[in-house]
Design a protein around this motif. Structure first.
Motif, PDB file in Angstrom:
ATOM      1  N   UNK A 144      30.814-112.358  57.548  1.00  0.00           N
ATOM      2  CA  UNK A 144      29.384-113.232  57.069  1.00  0.00           C
ATOM      3  C   UNK A 144      28.556-112.553  57.915  1.00  0.00           C
ATOM      4  N   UNK A 145      28.634-112.185  59.253  1.00  0.00           N
ATOM      5  CA  UNK A 145      27.516-111.563  59.828  1.00  0.00           C
ATOM      6  C   UNK A 145      27.232-110.298  59.399  1.00  0.00           C
ATOM      7  N   UNK A 146      28.064-109.389  58.819  1.00  0.00           N
ATOM      8  CA  UNK A 146      27.484-108.108  58.180  1.00  0.00           C
ATOM      9  C   UNK A 146      26.897-108.488  56.801  1.00  0.00           C
ATOM     10  N   UNK A 161      13.652-105.894  62.900  1.00  0.00           N
ATOM     11  CA  UNK A 161      13.099-106.874  64.016  1.00  0.00           C
ATOM     12  C   UNK A 161      13.120-108.099  63.338  1.00  0.00           C
ATOM     13  N   UNK A 162      12.798-108.677  61.884  1.00  0.00           N
ATOM     14  CA  UNK A 162      12.773-109.819  61.416  1.00  0.00           C
ATOM     15  C   UNK A 162      14.186-110.319  61.257  1.00  0.00           C
ATOM     16  N   UNK A 163      15.101-109.324  60.764  1.00  0.00           N
ATOM     17  CA  UNK A 163      16.570-109.931  60.748  1.00  0.00           C
ATOM     18  C   UNK A 163      16.868-110.393  62.194  1.00  0.00           C
ATOM     19  N   UNK A 164      16.834-109.640  63.369  1.00  0.00           N
ATOM     20  CA  UNK A 164      17.120-109.968  64.383  1.00  0.00           C
ATOM     21  C   UNK A 164      16.763-111.285  64.874  1.00  0.00           C
ATOM     22  N   UNK A 165      15.477-111.370  64.659  1.00  0.00           N
ATOM     23  CA  UNK A 165      14.785-112.925  64.830  1.00  0.00           C
ATOM     24  C   UNK A 165      15.387-113.911  64.049  1.00  0.00           C
ATOM     25  N   UNK A 166      15.505-113.499  62.589  1.00  0.00           N
ATOM     26  CA  UNK A 166      16.277-114.514  61.873  1.00  0.00           C
ATOM     27  C   UNK A 166      17.619-115.010  62.295  1.00  0.00           C
ATOM     28  N   UNK A 167      18.346-114.203  62.472  1.00  0.00           N
ATOM     29  CA  UNK A 167      19.643-114.467  62.931  1.00  0.00           C
ATOM     30  C   UNK A 167      20.183-114.776  64.329  1.00  0.00           C
ATOM     31  N   UNK A 168      18.886-114.455  65.392  1.00  0.00           N
ATOM     32  CA  UNK A 168      19.144-114.554  66.790  1.00  0.00           C
ATOM     33  C   UNK A 168      19.923-113.620  67.447  1.00  0.00           C
ATOM     34  N   UNK A 173      22.358-104.780  67.065  1.00  0.00           N
ATOM     35  CA  UNK A 173      23.482-105.229  66.359  1.00  0.00           C
ATOM     36  C   UNK A 173      23.093-105.430  64.724  1.00  0.00           C
ATOM     37  N   UNK A 174      21.773-105.352  64.518  1.00  0.00           N
ATOM     38  CA  UNK A 174      21.244-105.364  63.100  1.00  0.00           C
ATOM     39  C   UNK A 174      21.634-104.065  62.614  1.00  0.00           C
ATOM     40  N   UNK A 176      23.969-101.797  63.572  1.00  0.00           N
ATOM     41  CA  UNK A 176      25.417-101.612  63.467  1.00  0.00           C
ATOM     42  C   UNK A 176      26.251-102.372  62.443  1.00  0.00           C
ATOM     43  N   UNK A 177      25.483-103.693  62.076  1.00  0.00           N
ATOM     44  CA  UNK A 177      26.203-104.428  61.092  1.00  0.00           C
ATOM     45  C   UNK A 177      25.892-103.900  59.897  1.00  0.00           C
ATOM     46  N   UNK A 178      24.573-103.405  59.693  1.00  0.00           N
ATOM     47  CA  UNK A 178      24.100-102.972  58.392  1.00  0.00           C
ATOM     48  C   UNK A 178      24.763-101.436  58.059  1.00  0.00           C
ATOM     49  N   UNK A 179      24.919-100.675  59.046  1.00  0.00           N
ATOM     50  CA  UNK A 179      25.708 -99.290  59.008  1.00  0.00           C
ATOM     51  C   UNK A 179      27.076 -99.667  58.139  1.00  0.00           C
ATOM     52  N   UNK A 180      27.883-100.600  58.889  1.00  0.00           N
ATOM     53  CA  UNK A 180      29.155-100.922  58.636  1.00  0.00           C
ATOM     54  C   UNK A 180      29.252-101.751  57.558  1.00  0.00           C
ATOM     55  N   UNK A 181      28.557-102.436  56.943  1.00  0.00           N
ATOM     56  CA  UNK A 181      28.266-103.037  55.616  1.00  0.00           C
ATOM     57  C   UNK A 181      28.151-101.937  54.500  1.00  0.00           C
TER      58      UNK A 181
END
Length: 201
Positions: A144-146, A161-168, A173-174, A176-181
């Motif tokens: 779910x996080x990815x 930056x906005x994704x990081x702020x949105x998800x805390x 991490x944004x 690495x999750x995006x790359x993995x997804x």
């Protein structure tokens, strides 16, 4: 002949953080943020859950934001990513499994999404007759996080930056999750990058 009276330019729109602050004392000021962001929040929710659920959750997003407006901290990010964070949390609460989200993808004639690497900053149109089914399955299989990171970038168009702020979550991490997804989505589509038609990227 008398000159027509001068018409002053409309005032420059107050920045979002100022509107939030003012709305604590003057609740009606919050309507500025609703008018400014409701359409894009609705589009994000519709892409995740379909239009019917999006109607309710878009309203709930702004109701929640209104109730929590006194807790908004501009030091942690802007109002826009804050609203997307609320919307994403509501998606998680609302969804029982992925049935609504997958149904929304299946009904759509196409999906504008980013599945390329960061060097290919162009939207990819995924053909409904071709990759839509495998894409929906790949999204369902993502943690779910990815999935949240991928869809906030692809559907909402948020920056890292906005994704990081949105998800805390941290900025790194944004990425690495995006790359993995993206890697998993490309694998589900047969290692074909829909942007360039091969497995590079």
């Amino acid at each position: 002949m008398t000159a027509p009276p001068e018409v002053s330019d409309p005032p420059v729109a107050a920045d979002d953080a100022a509107v939030i602050k003012e709305s604590v004392r003057e609740p009606e000021r919050f309507a500025v943020l609703y008018d400014r962001y409701v359409e894009e929040i609705y589009r994000y929710l519709a892409a995740r859950l379909g239009p019917e659920a999006a109607d309710d959750l878009a309203a709930e997003t702004f109701l929640t934001a209104f109730r929590k407006r006194h807790t908004f901290d501009p030091a942690r990010g802007g109002v826009r990513p804050w609203l997307y964070g609320i919307a994403t949390n509501l998606v998680a609460q609302h969804r029982r499994g992925l049935s609504r989200m997958l149904a929304a993808f299946r009904r759509a004639p196409s999906l504008e999404t980013f599945v390329a690497g960061p060097e290919e900053r162009v939207p990819t149109r995924v053909d409904a007759a071709g990759a839509r089914g495998p894409l929906a399955a790949a999204l369902a299989a993502l943690p779910s996080g990815d999935r949240d990171v991928l869809l906030l970038v692809a559907v909402a168009g948020l920056s890292y930056e906005e994704v990081a702020a949105s998800l805390g979550i941290p900025y790194g991490t944004v990425g690495s999750r995006l790359h993995r997804a993206r890697k998993k989505v490309r694998a589900a589509l047969g290692e074909v990058n829909p942007v360039i038609g091969d497995s590079n990227g």
